[in-house]
Design a protein around this motif. Structure first.
Motif, short mmCIF file in Angstrom:
data_model
loop_
_atom_site.label_atom_id
_atom_site.label_comp_id
_atom_site.label_asym_id
_atom_site.label_seq_id
_atom_site.Cartn_x
_atom_site.Cartn_y
_atom_site.Cartn_z
N TYR A 263 10.02 2.98 2.22
CA TYR A 263 9.02 3.96 2.64
C TYR A 263 8.37 4.65 1.45
O TYR A 263 7.14 4.76 1.39
CB TYR A 263 9.66 5.01 3.55
CG TYR A 263 8.65 6.03 4.04
CD1 TYR A 263 7.64 5.65 4.93
CD2 TYR A 263 8.69 7.35 3.59
CE1 TYR A 263 6.70 6.57 5.37
CE2 TYR A 263 7.75 8.27 4.03
CZ TYR A 263 6.76 7.86 4.91
OH TYR A 263 5.81 8.77 5.33
N ASN B 11 5.96 2.28 -0.46
CA ASN B 11 4.68 2.11 0.22
C ASN B 11 3.88 3.40 0.26
O ASN B 11 2.65 3.37 0.17
CB ASN B 11 4.91 1.59 1.65
CG ASN B 11 5.47 0.18 1.67
OD1 ASN B 11 5.13 -0.65 0.83
ND2 ASN B 11 6.34 -0.11 2.63
N GLN C 3 7.51 -6.39 8.70
CA GLN C 3 6.99 -5.15 8.13
C GLN C 3 5.54 -5.27 7.67
O GLN C 3 4.75 -4.31 7.75
CB GLN C 3 7.86 -4.66 6.97
CG GLN C 3 7.98 -5.61 5.79
CD GLN C 3 9.14 -6.56 5.95
OE1 GLN C 3 9.61 -6.81 7.06
NE2 GLN C 3 9.63 -7.09 4.83
N ASN C 4 5.16 -6.47 7.22
CA ASN C 4 3.80 -6.64 6.72
C ASN C 4 2.75 -6.69 7.82
O ASN C 4 1.56 -6.55 7.55
CB ASN C 4 3.71 -7.90 5.85
CG ASN C 4 4.15 -7.64 4.42
OD1 ASN C 4 3.55 -6.84 3.71
ND2 ASN C 4 5.21 -8.29 4.00
N ILE D 46 2.41 -4.41 9.75
CA ILE D 46 1.94 -3.02 9.74
C ILE D 46 1.44 -2.63 8.35
O ILE D 46 0.39 -1.99 8.21
CB ILE D 46 3.07 -2.07 10.17
CG1 ILE D 46 3.48 -2.37 11.62
CG2 ILE D 46 2.64 -0.61 10.03
CD1 ILE D 46 4.68 -1.61 12.09
N ILE D 47 2.19 -3.05 7.30
CA ILE D 47 1.84 -2.64 5.93
C ILE D 47 0.46 -3.15 5.52
O ILE D 47 -0.36 -2.40 4.98
CB ILE D 47 2.90 -3.14 4.93
CG1 ILE D 47 4.22 -2.41 5.16
CG2 ILE D 47 2.43 -2.92 3.49
CD1 ILE D 47 5.38 -2.96 4.34
N SER E 143 2.52 5.70 10.01
CA SER E 143 2.67 4.31 10.47
C SER E 143 3.63 3.53 9.57
O SER E 143 4.32 2.62 10.03
CB SER E 143 1.32 3.60 10.52
OG SER E 143 0.84 3.32 9.22
N LEU E 144 3.70 3.93 8.30
CA LEU E 144 4.60 3.25 7.37
C LEU E 144 6.07 3.52 7.69
O LEU E 144 6.94 2.76 7.25
CB LEU E 144 4.29 3.68 5.93
CG LEU E 144 2.94 3.22 5.38
CD1 LEU E 144 2.71 3.79 3.98
CD2 LEU E 144 2.85 1.69 5.34
N SER F 288 7.00 0.47 9.65
CA SER F 288 7.17 -0.74 8.83
C SER F 288 8.46 -0.68 8.01
O SER F 288 9.16 -1.68 7.87
CB SER F 288 5.97 -0.92 7.89
OG SER F 288 5.91 0.11 6.92
N SER F 289 8.79 0.50 7.49
CA SER F 289 10.03 0.64 6.71
C SER F 289 11.26 0.50 7.60
O SER F 289 12.28 -0.03 7.17
CB SER F 289 10.05 2.00 5.99
OG SER F 289 9.00 2.07 5.05
N GLU G 79 11.70 -3.18 8.08
CA GLU G 79 12.23 -3.80 6.86
C GLU G 79 13.70 -3.49 6.64
O GLU G 79 14.45 -4.33 6.15
CB GLU G 79 11.41 -3.33 5.66
CG GLU G 79 11.76 -4.03 4.36
CD GLU G 79 10.81 -3.70 3.23
OE1 GLU G 79 11.03 -4.17 2.11
OE2 GLU G 79 9.83 -2.96 3.48
#
Length: 215
Positions: A77, A80, A137-138, A140-141, A189-190, A193-194, A197
């Protein structure tokens, strides 16, 4: 039938910045292609060294000897978040505009190299591993970085236009507030994704490694 306000705002944003989105998407894809090409440019010794470390990592994953999910979440997190915050600062500075392009290109290189190397060394098994380790995760990333890149680029261009237009331009404070609000939404939003991951990808990787190892 009235359109939802959020959908309306997104629709207007996409329409007004369609050309910038097209540019950054092409730039990112060029990075992905370049990253895949770099894999083929590595000599045999370099590939063997990387593959050795990769197999060691997968071995640790299969045994469950990896960093705790909480630590992985925090590392992912904040890494990013720093990336997004850096783009925000570059957009504010205006002169950092070219660096935003470089960051998006480098992100594409990382993704292209990672997937390309796994497929190059392990064939369809590498593709399957990249699918579960890189993609969740990507999903979203990558869109988050692309949106942040577009907003940062657009903000910089607007600041440049304001310098040359003495009348008729929008007050700067509301523009900065909207720009900051977008960064905050992307930062939120990250968190998703974290979480993927740290908590989902390792489990999927372990399952895939066990399946691959049994073949």
């Amino acid at each position: 039938m009235r359109r939802h306000p959020v959908k309306s705002v997104i629709s207007v944003h996409m329409r007004e910045h369609a050309s910038v989105y097209l540019f950054v998407i092409v730039l990112f894809l060029m990075g992905v292609i370049f990253g895949a090409i770099v894999v083929n440019s590595l000599n045999f010794g370099q590939k063997q060294d990387l593959y050795y470390y990769l197999t060691q990592f997968f071995g640790q994953v299969s045994k469950g000897n990896i960093a705790g999910a909480r630590d992985m979440f925090q590392q992912s997190y904040f890494h990013n978040l720093k990336y997004v915050a850096f783009m925000w600062v570059l957009g504010i500075s205006v002169i950092g505009l070219p660096i935003i392009f470089i960051l998006l290109f480098l992100k594409g290189i990382v993704v292209g190299f990672t997937v390309g190397f796994l497929v190059n060394q392990m064939g369809w098994q590498g593709f399957l591993l990249s699918f579960v380790s890189v993609m969740p995760q990507n999903l979203i990333i990558i869109p988050a970085f692309l949106v942040m890149g577009v907003v940062s680029i657009s903000f910089s261009l607007q600041m440049v236009r304001n310098q040359f237009m003495k009348r008729g331009h929008e007050p700067i404070f509301p523009v900065i507030m909207r720009y900051t609000a977008v960064m905050i939404l992307i930062s939120i939003s990250l968190l998703v994704s974290s979480s993927l991951e740290a908590y989902v990808s390792p489990l999927l990787m372990k399952q895939v490694i066990e399946i691959v190892g049994n073949e």
